[in-house]
Scaffold this active site. Sequence first.
Site, PDB file in Angstrom:
ATOM      1  N   ASP A   1       0.813  -1.132   0.007  1.00  0.00           N
ATOM      2  CA  ASP A   1      -0.115  -0.020   0.125  1.00  0.00           C
ATOM      3  C   ASP A   1       0.849   1.352   0.029  1.00  0.00           C
ATOM      4  O   ASP A   1       0.384   2.374  -0.061  1.00  0.00           O
ATOM      5  CB  ASP A   1      -0.984   0.135   1.216  1.00  0.00           C
TER       6      ASP A   1
ATOM      7  N   CYS B   1       2.516  -6.360   1.497  1.00  0.00           N
ATOM      8  CA  CYS B   1       2.922  -5.432   3.164  1.00  0.00           C
ATOM      9  C   CYS B   1       2.153  -4.152   3.063  1.00  0.00           C
ATOM     10  O   CYS B   1       1.633  -3.787   2.167  1.00  0.00           O
ATOM     11  CB  CYS B   1       4.335  -5.088   2.994  1.00  0.00           C
ATOM     12  N   CYS B   2       2.062  -3.808   4.452  1.00  0.00           N
ATOM     13  CA  CYS B   2       1.495  -2.254   4.721  1.00  0.00           C
ATOM     14  C   CYS B   2       2.236  -1.877   5.809  1.00  0.00           C
ATOM     15  O   CYS B   2       3.340  -2.771   6.250  1.00  0.00           O
ATOM     16  CB  CYS B   2      -0.026  -2.444   4.856  1.00  0.00           C
ATOM     17  N   TRP B   3       1.825  -0.624   6.320  1.00  0.00           N
ATOM     18  CA  TRP B   3       2.817  -0.195   7.472  1.00  0.00           C
ATOM     19  C   TRP B   3       2.776  -1.217   8.640  1.00  0.00           C
ATOM     20  O   TRP B   3       4.058  -1.464   9.166  1.00  0.00           O
ATOM     21  CB  TRP B   3       2.016   1.075   8.296  1.00  0.00           C
TER      22      TRP B   3
ATOM     23  N   LEU C   1       6.084  -2.825   7.135  1.00  0.00           N
ATOM     24  CA  LEU C   1       6.991  -1.738   6.584  1.00  0.00           C
ATOM     25  C   LEU C   1       7.657  -1.002   7.886  1.00  0.00           C
ATOM     26  O   LEU C   1       8.876  -0.647   7.726  1.00  0.00           O
ATOM     27  CB  LEU C   1       6.586  -1.040   5.566  1.00  0.00           C
TER      28      LEU C   1
END
Length: 135
Positions: free
Chosen positions: A8, A59-61, A103
């Site tokens: 994202d 993946c994202c935060w 991330l």
Amino acid sequence: MRIAFGTDETTDLTRSLCATLAGQGHQVAVVADGEPWPDTGRRVAEAVASGAADRGVVCCWTGTGVSIAANKVDGVRAALCTDAATAAGARRWNDANVLAFGLRLSTVAVVEEMVAAFLDTNADPDERDEIAKLS
């Protein structure tokens, strides 16, 4: 191996990972790039579930949102991992077919080790009966 990838948020880490995987001879299809995390997780999962990809990396935060979104797709077993040993275990014991990571705390070195373990580990055939019970 055919790998569906989604994030994202495009970062130096995500660009590096895609380049590394391609350099290792994998076919990397970026199916989501900078889209909201629910769409990112779903698109990667759909690519894996349909057979368009052998495995997925998303993946994202924090990694939590994309893993939840990916697990909503039938036939997908997404595992949120933080290190190579956990990624290998997710493959071996849970036959995970999508790797999720955050991330926020990840480094290029840790992610490359984790993804390598995820791609290089086979599922334990004795565990597949247990996994099938979940369907």
